[in-house]
Design a protein around this motif. Structure first.
Motif, PDB file in Angstrom:
ATOM      1  N   THR A 296       0.824  -1.211   0.000  1.00 48.71           N
ATOM      2  CA  THR A 296       0.000   0.000   0.000  1.00 48.71           C
ATOM      3  C   THR A 296       0.862   1.267   0.000  1.00 48.71           C
ATOM      4  O   THR A 296       1.899   1.325   0.658  1.00 48.71           O
ATOM      5  CB  THR A 296      -0.903  -0.029   1.248  1.00 48.71           C
ATOM      6  OG1 THR A 296      -1.709  -1.202   1.183  1.00 48.71           O
ATOM      7  CG2 THR A 296      -1.795   1.204   1.320  1.00 48.71           C
TER       8      THR A 296
ATOM      9  N   HIS B 206      -0.776  -3.562 -14.182  1.00 48.43           N
ATOM     10  CA  HIS B 206      -0.337  -4.560 -13.192  1.00 48.43           C
ATOM     11  C   HIS B 206       0.807  -5.427 -13.703  1.00 48.43           C
ATOM     12  O   HIS B 206       1.535  -6.027 -12.925  1.00 48.43           O
ATOM     13  CB  HIS B 206      -1.525  -5.417 -12.708  1.00 48.43           C
ATOM     14  CG  HIS B 206      -2.033  -6.407 -13.708  1.00 48.43           C
ATOM     15  ND1 HIS B 206      -3.178  -6.194 -14.464  1.00 48.43           N
ATOM     16  CD2 HIS B 206      -1.564  -7.612 -14.077  1.00 48.43           C
ATOM     17  CE1 HIS B 206      -3.374  -7.246 -15.240  1.00 48.43           C
ATOM     18  NE2 HIS B 206      -2.415  -8.112 -15.029  1.00 48.43           N
TER      19      HIS B 206
ATOM     20  N   ARG C 259     -15.020 -13.276 -13.358  1.00 51.47           N
ATOM     21  CA  ARG C 259     -13.733 -13.478 -12.677  1.00 51.47           C
ATOM     22  C   ARG C 259     -13.436 -14.966 -12.636  1.00 51.47           C
ATOM     23  O   ARG C 259     -14.236 -15.753 -12.121  1.00 51.47           O
ATOM     24  CB  ARG C 259     -13.817 -12.891 -11.264  1.00 51.47           C
ATOM     25  CG  ARG C 259     -12.614 -13.148 -10.388  1.00 51.47           C
ATOM     26  CD  ARG C 259     -12.663 -12.338  -9.129  1.00 51.47           C
ATOM     27  NE  ARG C 259     -12.294 -10.956  -9.356  1.00 51.47           N
ATOM     28  CZ  ARG C 259     -11.037 -10.518  -9.411  1.00 51.47           C
ATOM     29  NH1 ARG C 259     -10.040 -11.348  -9.240  1.00 51.47           N
ATOM     30  NH2 ARG C 259     -10.792  -9.252  -9.637  1.00 51.47           N
TER      31      ARG C 259
HETATM   32  N1  CAA Z   1      -3.281 -14.789  -7.076  1.00 49.64           N
HETATM   33  C1  CAA Z   1      -2.488 -14.734  -8.152  1.00 49.64           C
HETATM   34  N2  CAA Z   1      -2.766 -14.010  -9.255  1.00 49.64           N
HETATM   35  C2  CAA Z   1      -3.909 -13.303  -9.244  1.00 49.64           C
HETATM   36  C3  CAA Z   1      -4.797 -13.306  -8.146  1.00 49.64           C
HETATM   37  C4  CAA Z   1      -4.450 -14.109  -7.034  1.00 49.64           C
HETATM   38  N3  CAA Z   1      -5.230 -14.173  -5.955  1.00 49.64           N
HETATM   39  N4  CAA Z   1      -5.831 -12.516  -8.409  1.00 49.64           N
HETATM   40  C5  CAA Z   1      -5.639 -12.015  -9.635  1.00 49.64           C
HETATM   41  N5  CAA Z   1      -4.479 -12.505 -10.149  1.00 49.64           N
HETATM   42  C6  CAA Z   1      -3.927 -12.266 -11.487  1.00 49.64           C
HETATM   43  C7  CAA Z   1      -4.963 -12.499 -12.551  1.00 49.64           C
HETATM   44  O1  CAA Z   1      -5.006 -13.845 -12.951  1.00 49.64           O
HETATM   45  C8  CAA Z   1      -4.529 -11.576 -13.646  1.00 49.64           C
HETATM   46  O2  CAA Z   1      -3.508 -12.218 -14.357  1.00 49.64           O
HETATM   47  P1  CAA Z   1      -3.209 -11.923 -15.942  1.00 49.64           P
HETATM   48  O3  CAA Z   1      -2.457 -10.640 -15.969  1.00 49.64           O
HETATM   49  O4  CAA Z   1      -2.379 -13.082 -16.373  1.00 49.64           O
HETATM   50  O5  CAA Z   1      -4.533 -11.848 -16.625  1.00 49.64           O
HETATM   51  C9  CAA Z   1      -3.894 -10.406 -12.892  1.00 49.64           C
HETATM   52  O6  CAA Z   1      -3.566 -10.894 -11.597  1.00 49.64           O
HETATM   53  C10 CAA Z   1      -4.835  -9.240 -12.759  1.00 49.64           C
HETATM   54  O7  CAA Z   1      -5.961  -9.692 -12.037  1.00 49.64           O
HETATM   55  P2  CAA Z   1      -7.360  -8.971 -12.035  1.00 49.64           P
HETATM   56  O8  CAA Z   1      -7.768  -8.691 -13.453  1.00 49.64           O
HETATM   57  O9  CAA Z   1      -8.257  -9.753 -11.175  1.00 49.64           O
HETATM   58  O10 CAA Z   1      -7.043  -7.589 -11.344  1.00 49.64           O
HETATM   59  P3  CAA Z   1      -8.004  -6.384 -11.125  1.00 49.64           P
HETATM   60  O11 CAA Z   1      -7.311  -5.195 -11.616  1.00 49.64           O
HETATM   61  O12 CAA Z   1      -9.385  -6.731 -11.568  1.00 49.64           O
HETATM   62  O13 CAA Z   1      -8.049  -6.138  -9.528  1.00 49.64           O
HETATM   63  C11 CAA Z   1      -8.479  -6.377  -7.267  1.00 49.64           C
HETATM   64  C12 CAA Z   1      -8.033  -6.945  -8.619  1.00 49.64           C
HETATM   65  C13 CAA Z   1      -9.424  -7.420  -6.716  1.00 49.64           C
HETATM   66  C14 CAA Z   1      -9.174  -5.043  -7.256  1.00 49.64           C
HETATM   67  C15 CAA Z   1      -7.178  -6.303  -6.490  1.00 49.64           C
HETATM   68  O14 CAA Z   1      -6.393  -5.236  -6.946  1.00 49.64           O
HETATM   69  C16 CAA Z   1      -7.359  -6.223  -5.007  1.00 49.64           C
HETATM   70  O15 CAA Z   1      -7.587  -7.249  -4.361  1.00 49.64           O
HETATM   71  N6  CAA Z   1      -7.201  -5.023  -4.414  1.00 49.64           N
HETATM   72  C17 CAA Z   1      -7.167  -4.894  -2.982  1.00 49.64           C
HETATM   73  C18 CAA Z   1      -5.733  -4.797  -2.547  1.00 49.64           C
HETATM   74  C19 CAA Z   1      -5.534  -5.135  -1.111  1.00 49.64           C
HETATM   75  O16 CAA Z   1      -6.087  -6.097  -0.588  1.00 49.64           O
HETATM   76  N7  CAA Z   1      -4.661  -4.387  -0.469  1.00 49.64           N
HETATM   77  C20 CAA Z   1      -4.291  -4.676   0.886  1.00 49.64           C
HETATM   78  C21 CAA Z   1      -2.918  -4.165   1.147  1.00 49.64           C
HETATM   79  S1  CAA Z   1      -1.977  -5.091   2.276  1.00 49.64           S
HETATM   80  C22 CAA Z   1      -2.535  -4.769   3.804  1.00 49.64           C
HETATM   81  O17 CAA Z   1      -3.562  -4.203   3.982  1.00 49.64           O
HETATM   82  C23 CAA Z   1      -1.674  -5.333   4.897  1.00 49.64           C
HETATM   83  C24 CAA Z   1      -1.245  -4.487   6.019  1.00 49.64           C
HETATM   84  O18 CAA Z   1      -0.051  -4.287   6.257  1.00 49.64           O
HETATM   85  C25 CAA Z   1      -2.265  -3.977   6.961  1.00 49.64           C
END
Ligand code: CAA
Length: 403
Positions: free
Chosen positions: A127, A181, A384
């Motif tokens: 983040t 990404h 998805r």
């Molecule tokens: N594992 C591996 N690969 C993954 C995956 C997973 N779980 N999810 C998606 N991917 C891959 C996809 O297969 C895709 O691959 P290709 O490029 O080969 O097609 C690529 O990643 C892009 O995936 P999406 O199209 O699904 O991505 P998106 O842009 O639609 O967004 C999202 C996904 C769900 C919005 C994601 O960005 C998300 O989860 N955002 C939230 C982030 C988050 O949780 N942040 C927390 C920060 S850490 C924290 O809070 C900890 C702390 O210290 C307190």
């Protein structure tokens, strides 16, 4: 075949963690929460007890237990204090399990083994001030220079920012990549590298006895040997780490529901109004019944994920569901617990006000509830779909884990 029973080993570990949290952490929680400081004894003790490497194979310095045990540990930790579970979420879920999944054998020995032994603490630098849910909007950069990369950037809301020795840092090696990404790469940044600075953030609503902060990298020279995975694989690595971190958050939030329920049962039996214990009023019983329902559902959801991880089955949908459900319900459970406690629940004489404050952050970090709803709708509509990864989280193999 379905089997809902725990093994003796799993129960023994959960019991050990419960004793540690109740006896060694609970007595001083209020004090550290008020001071907004982390109890300095906590992480060394977690290391000593093997908790920081609980589900890592023995050959990589861990204790060799399975992924279900990790969930049980997180439930027990957060039942007593959310800040303890947060340590597991970042050190284990977001970092160590990521190295287990994506690291080379050399990186596992160099980074994972000291982390699992608890000699080094680990964090997760995803983040940024301007990029939370929108991971690909990050500004941090890594530019190749011979055998090194030069990293610049700023991370924010980082758990253990001032405590960790290793940070799994995500930066753009190709800022012009489309889609964005695909330009992200993962590195293990060592906090004593020249140019790394960090600080704590105070004034948080909850998790006040935990460590949350910022980290800056100013022209930090990181050897290419510290790159985790290939260039451009960083987004997938981050997301797969979140599949593990979200598991620990879900299990922990389940523990928060349980402790809200336990506190409510105790108070409802003791407190009398109109000549009888409030436990005898149906409106109180209704709240208790809700909490038991939330607890059972949250526990089943995270245990399903633990089982899937043990079997080596991809669980991005299921872990998102478990995390979304448990964190939303833990906030509701803490809120109901305050209502049952009446005015006493509003004061820190009792624990439930801290439960409410501590429950709130998890509805934001590791994917907001809104992100999880979008994901669930995407799976339901079929938009998805999870693709196989180059490196999957290894299934639990007792022979490999314990030899
Ligand atoms: N594992 C591996 N690969 C993954 C995956 C997973 N779980 N999810 C998606 N991917 C891959 C996809 O297969 C895709 O691959 P290709 O490029 O080969 O097609 C690529 O990643 C892009 O995936 P999406 O199209 O699904 O991505 P998106 O842009 O639609 O967004 C999202 C996904 C769900 C919005 C994601 O960005 C998300 O989860 N955002 C939230 C982030 C988050 O949780 N942040 C927390 C920060 S850490 C924290 O809070 C900890 C702390 O210290 C307190």
């Amino acid at each position: 075949m379905l089997n809902f029973s725990l093994t003796e080993e799993q129960e023994a570990v959960a019991d050990m963690v419960r004793q540690f949290a109740e006896k060694e952490v609970y007595p001083t929680i209020k004090e550290y929460d008020r001071q907004q400081e982390m109890n300095p004894a906590v992480m060394p003790r977690m290391a000593e007890l093997g908790i920081l490497g609980i589900n890592i194979p023995v050959r990589y310095g861990g204790q060799g237990f399975d992924y279900v045990t990790l969930g049980l540990v997180c439930e027990e930790l957060e039942r007593v204090d959310t800040t303890l579970r947060v340590v597991m979420s970042v050190h284990m879920g977001l970092n160590s399990m990521g190295v287990l999944q994506w690291g080379t054998e050399e990186q596992k020995q160099r980074f994972l083994a000291p982390q699992a032994r608890g000699e080094k603490y680990a964090g997760f630098g995803l983040t940024e001030p301007g990029a939370g849910s929108d991971v690909a909007g990050m500004r941090s950069t890594a530019v190749r220079d011979g055998d090194d990369y030069i990293i610049n950037g700023e991370k924010m809301w980082i758990s253990l920012a001032t405590k960790a020795h290793h940070i799994l840092w995500f930066a753009k090696t190709d800022p012009d990549a489309q889609p964005a990404h695909k330009g992200i790469t993962a590195f293990m940044v060592e906090m004593d590298m020249p140019g790394v600075t960090s600080g704590d953030i105070h004034g948080k609503l909850g998790v006040r006895a935990g460590s949350t902060g910022w980290i800056h990298c100013d022209n930090v020279r990181v050897p290419a040997a510290n790159r985790i995975g290939e260039e451009g694989e960083g987004f997938k690595i981050a997301m797969s780490c979140l599949d593990n971190g979200r598991y620990t958050v879900a299990a922990g939030a389940t523990g928060l529901i349980r402790t809200s329920l336990e506190a409510s049962l105790k108070y409802a039996n003791e407190r009398e109004t109109f000549g009888k214990p409030i436990a005898q009023y149906q409106l109180i019983q209704q709240k208790i019944a809700w909490m038991t329902q939330w607890y059972d559902n949250a526990r089943l959801l995270y245990l399903r994920v633990g089982w899937m991880k043990n079997e080596g089955i991809r669980n991005t949908r299921e872990v998102s569901m478990a995390k979304w459900y448990a964190t939303d319900q833990s906030f509701k459970a803490a809120n109901e617990a305050i209502q049952i406690h009446g005015a006493y629940g509003f004061s820190d004489e009792y624990d439930v006000e801290r439960y409410l404050r501590n429950s709130r952050g998890a509805i934001i970090y590791e994917g907001t509830s809104e992100i999880h709803q979008l994901m669930q709708a995407g799976y339901a509509f079929g938009w998805r779909k999870d693709k196989p990864l180059r490196c999957e989280l290894p299934a639990y193999d007792p022979d490999f884990w314990t030899e």
